[in-house]
Design an enzyme around this catalytic site. Structure first.
Site, PDB file in Angstrom:
ATOM      1  N   ALA A 108     -13.954 -12.454  33.243  1.00 41.27           N
ATOM      2  CA  ALA A 108     -13.606 -13.624  34.058  1.00 41.27           C
ATOM      3  C   ALA A 108     -13.861 -14.922  33.435  1.00 41.27           C
ATOM      4  CB  ALA A 108     -14.364 -13.666  35.491  1.00 41.27           C
ATOM      5  N   GLY A 167     -14.954  -8.295  33.458  1.00 42.06           N
ATOM      6  CA  GLY A 167     -13.333  -7.900  33.912  1.00 42.06           C
ATOM      7  C   GLY A 167     -12.605  -7.395  32.507  1.00 42.06           C
ATOM      8  N   GLU A 185     -13.159  -3.709  33.038  1.00 41.77           N
ATOM      9  CA  GLU A 185     -12.255  -3.249  33.955  1.00 41.77           C
ATOM     10  C   GLU A 185     -10.940  -3.201  33.489  1.00 41.77           C
ATOM     11  OE1 GLU A 185     -14.952  -4.695  37.975  1.00 41.77           O
ATOM     12  OE2 GLU A 185     -14.080  -6.223  36.472  1.00 41.77           O
ATOM     13  N   GLU A 213     -22.574  -7.746  35.407  1.00 48.34           N
ATOM     14  CA  GLU A 213     -22.364  -8.676  36.817  1.00 48.34           C
ATOM     15  C   GLU A 213     -23.816  -8.806  37.470  1.00 48.34           C
ATOM     16  OE1 GLU A 213     -18.409  -7.449  35.898  1.00 48.34           O
ATOM     17  OE2 GLU A 213     -20.309  -6.691  35.713  1.00 48.34           O
TER      18      GLU A 213
END
Length: 249
Positions: free
Chosen positions: A59, A109, A112, A132
């Site tokens: 992110a 992310g 991910e 996170e």
């Protein structure tokens, strides 16, 4: 930002957003545009790679900071994460074999994104993790589900609850990556594997991909799907030609 390179049955998606391929609204929009283009080309394999020293750092931290400082931050954050879900869900179901070449850090992310693809090749020097919890967040763009499904709850707990990072060799040992190699060999290894898969029968690969996905879909009978798919694949000219070529030898 996101470049598409077509090479026969293999299409590359090249992430080129200095310095860390941070995932923001522009990144998501450009990635969807790349997939729109590739879907029309109908390749057998899509290889996702990075020109930066990292694969994808996740992110955009500036955007996250703005969400925390805004009165509508929670709603804005959920909207942002939903947009990530849309991209990663699309990648997971994309009509091609999707592969990532992880050259450096794939965190949050970024990991991910890699988890939403079918195959992962990681450099020994790469670093992968879902950190996170260190900042009071969770890997909410599919990480808790896809990592658990891929590696099991024990490994997922190590990576998510323990905030561990693993290198490429470690990722291969725990099943997070299907192959690992020195960074100097990553381009060759990933391209050769993509080319090998690209020479296989696309309809059969897509049917197999759907059957594999049925394993984690409790509403789909994977065994029944296996019985249904040959009704389509056996009728294809490609399958008939390949069978004929095989027996002619």
């Amino acid at each position: 930002m996101i470049e598409v390179i077509e090479n026969g049955n293999v299409c590359d998606i090249v992430m080129d957003t200095p310095p860390v391929n941070a995932i923001n609204d522009d990144f998501l929009t450009e990635f969807h545009r790349a997939l729109d283009h590739i879907e029309t080309a109908a390749p057998t394999v899509v290889l996702i790679r990075s020109t930066q020293k990292v694969f994808c750092a996740g992110a955009d931290l500036k955007g996250i900071q703005q969400h925390f400082q805004s009165d509508s931050g929670i709603e804005d954050m959920i909207t942002y994460v939903r947009a990530m879900h849309r991209l990663f869900d699309r990648l997971e179901k994309f009509p091609a074999v999707t592969m990532v070449a992880i050259n450096g850090a794939a965190l949050g992310g970024g990991l991910e994104l890699a988890l939403s693809c079918d195959l992962r090749v990681a450099a020994h020097e790469a670093r992968m993790g879902l950190p996170e919890a260190q900042v009071g967040m969770i890997p909410g763009a599919g990480g808790t589900q896809r990592l658990t499904r891929l590696c099991g709850p024990g490994v997922a707990s190590r990576i998510i609850l323990g905030c561990e990072t693993v290198d490429g060799a470690g990722a291969e040992r725990i099943g997070l990556a299907e192959k690992s190699c020195p960074l100097s060999d990553l381009k060759t290894v990933s391209r050769d594997w993509a080319a090998k898969i690209g020479n296989l029968a696309r309809p059969a690969l897509l049917a197999s991909k759907e059957c594999i996905a049925a394993y984690s879909d409790h509403e789909t009978d994977g065994y029944a799907l296996e019985l249904e798919k040959p009704k389509i694949t056996m009728r294809s000219q490609e399958a008939q030609d390949r069978i004929a070529a095989f027996f002619s030898k």
